[in-house]
Scaffold this active site. Structure first.
Site, mmCIF file in Angstrom:
data_model
loop_
_atom_site.group_PDB
_atom_site.id
_atom_site.type_symbol
_atom_site.label_atom_id
_atom_site.label_comp_id
_atom_site.label_asym_id
_atom_site.label_seq_id
_atom_site.Cartn_x
_atom_site.Cartn_y
_atom_site.Cartn_z
ATOM 1 N N ASP A 333 -26.598 13.321 22.911
ATOM 2 C CA ASP A 333 -27.329 12.058 22.860
ATOM 3 C C ASP A 333 -28.282 12.002 21.668
ATOM 4 O O ASP A 333 -28.328 11.003 20.937
ATOM 5 C CB ASP A 333 -28.124 11.888 24.166
ATOM 6 C CG ASP A 333 -27.661 10.681 24.956
ATOM 7 O OD1 ASP A 333 -26.614 10.119 24.601
ATOM 8 O OD2 ASP A 333 -28.349 10.299 25.912
ATOM 9 N N ASP A 386 -25.497 8.376 31.978
ATOM 10 C CA ASP A 386 -26.883 8.611 32.374
ATOM 11 C C ASP A 386 -27.027 8.751 33.884
ATOM 12 O O ASP A 386 -28.076 9.156 34.375
ATOM 13 C CB ASP A 386 -27.766 7.467 31.884
ATOM 14 C CG ASP A 386 -27.666 7.278 30.383
ATOM 15 O OD1 ASP A 386 -27.455 8.283 29.686
ATOM 16 O OD2 ASP A 386 -27.768 6.132 29.913
#
Length: 503
Positions: A333, A386
């Protein structure tokens, strides 16, 4: 039923790789237009207009070109009708900073533009009053998004209790065959196999996801997005079928046990055959109405069912593997959001999530909800990655608590769920407190720092979620003196395992 199990595992494996692609907060992507070059001609103040204004439909040419044509034609202003209900800031490109645009240019949603055009076509005189509404201090829609994310993880972790199939996991041994100890209602997945995740597989998975992300960045097109849509629909259909069958089997156990033999497929559950057409119809209906204002409902339903199913199939054996997977996802990320602009001159993650080269098609791998209380419209969103990656850790914490007969407060499950909720509330903080100057003082430090680093653009959610989940369980393990057992759980010798043989 071995064929159907194998198919589910293949689909789940492909989808898990796809789910990590858009873990960046898509809510922040819509603010990426702020990075455009500034010039006085693109920052005109509001003006009172008494003359005729021009009307234009958003197309391929730049906003500045539309404005120049309208200005040269004597228009006092220009209304640009967007091609959807979202509103975006109209900005200058690198080559437009020297232009001198003298008239105000305003974008309006598609529904408003359609209403104006119908009035023109009917021959009526149209008077337009334009104003810039203030965004609310609190975006209440993000609360529902937060509830969906946390609720999905809790629901998936407690799915065996919800459906009545007590899947009491054994101390994890990746070499031993997986057997279900369910003695209650028989569900459709009685012969379910688990997708075992190990440290090597976690690293390979993140590398594969990075490769796929780069391919999307360079070769994204409408057909590529449609491929993801089809994969998502297949996975969502299977997830919805599994969820519905599980719930019905809990309510009517006898109906859930009935089977029938079919060619090729062998023995399958009658309930599954009854439910499957409904799930297929739901997915097809969503595909054909993707651009409708209510399409987010179908996408969220399919997405939640998909993630519940994936979290039933994939499992983490211990904290060691969890640390490898989540730390790799954390670096993934950070790299593709923060560092990739140094190599590709723009954030690869944000470009893919925004769908720059997708021909107007949207990637479906996220939960979204409209900003009902925001006059500017738009959506609050959170990527599937997520939810899934921290969800694997939450599910492991629950299995560990069961194996060691820990209470709700003495165990890890409750605290990891709370940690995830705190990390996920980063979206709430950003949406609540970034709309006006007065509320800006209320931002938490971590959100303020993230917004500063990203200059208001997309933020990697795992930057917050990994420390709040993995970091929390490591700290609790150290405090309780159980970190070593958590780290090597499932690899201990049989004598050191729980004597009951259950987890």
């Amino acid at each position: 039923m071995a064929i159907s199990v194998a198919i589910r595992r293949v689909i789940s494996s492909l989808l898990i790789v796809s789910l990590l692609i858009v873990s960046v907060s898509a809510d922040d992507v819509t603010r990426d237009d702020d990075s455009a070059p500034k010039s006085p001609s693109c920052n005109n103040k509001f003006q009172l207009l008494s003359n005729a204004i021009a009307l234009s439909v958003r197309g391929d040419c730049a906003f500045t070109e539309k404005a120049q044509v309208a200005d040269s034609g004597g228009a006092a202003g220009l209304l640009v009708i967007n091609d959807n209900e979202d509103l975006y800031k109209m900005v200058c490109s690198d080559n437009d900073t020297s232009l001198n645009i003298k008239i105000p240019v305003v974008m309006i949603p598609k529904s408003g533009g359609d209403l104006i055009k119908k009035s023109f076509e009917a021959g009526r005189k149209v008077e337009i009053l334009l104003f810039s509404p203030n965004r609310p201090v609190v975006d209440y829609s993000v609360i529902f998004l937060w509830l969906m994310a946390v609720g999905t993880i809790v629901c998936a972790s407690l799915w065996s209790e919800i459906t009545g199939s007590e899947q009491i996991a054994e101390p994890y041994d990746q070499l031993s065959p997986k057997e279900s100890s369910a003695t209650g209602a028989v569900v459709d997945d009685s012969d379910k196999e688990f997708l075992d995740i190990n440290a090597k597989g976690a690293v390979i998975f993140v590398i594969a996801a990075s490769t796929f992300l780069v391919l999307l960045y360079f070769f994204m097109s409408s057909w590529f997005v449609w491929l993801l849509v089809i994969l998502f629909s297949i996975g969502g259909t299977e997830g919805m079928r599994t969820c519905i069958v599980g719930v019905i089997s809990r309510v009517c156990p006898s109906f859930g046990r009935k089977t029938v033999s079919l060619p090729v497929l062998g023995e399958v559950y009658v309930l599954s055959l009854v439910v499957l057409p409904f799930c297929l119809a739901f997915a097809i209906l969503w595909i054909t109405h993707q651009r409708a204002s209510y399409a987010w409902i179908g996408q969220d339903v399919l997405g939640i069912c998909l993630m519940i199913n994936v979290l039933q199939l994939a499992r983490l054996p211990n904290i060691k593997v969890a640390s490898v997977l989540l730390c790799c996802a954390f670096v993934y990320d950070i790299f593709w959001v923060f560092i990739s602009p140094l190599i590709f001159h723009e954030s690869v993650m944000i470009a893919v999530a925004r769908g720059d080269n997708s021909g107007g098609e949207a990637i479906p791998m996220l939960l979204r909800i409209p900003r009902f209380f925001d006059p500017w419209g738009g959506y609050d969103m959170i990527g599937f990655g997520d939810i899934l990656f921290p969800g694997l850790l939450v599910a492991f914490a629950l299995r560990y608590d069961r194996a060691n007969k820990k209470g709700i407060f003495s165990g890890y499950f409750l605290w990891i769920v709370i940690g995830y909720g705190v990390g996920a509330s980063r979206y709430a903080y950003a949406s609540f407190f970034c709309y006006n100057e007065v509320a800006a003082a209320l931002r938490l430090f971590i959100t303020y720092l993230g917004l500063y680093l990203m200059d208001g653009h997309g933020q990697p959610a795992l930057l917050y979620l990994v420390p709040c989940t993995l970091g929390l369980i490591v700290i609790l393990g150290c405090i309780r003196g159980e970190l070593k057992r958590l780290w090597n759980y499932g690899t201990d010798s049989p004598s050191s395992s729980d004597p009951s043989g259950q987890a």
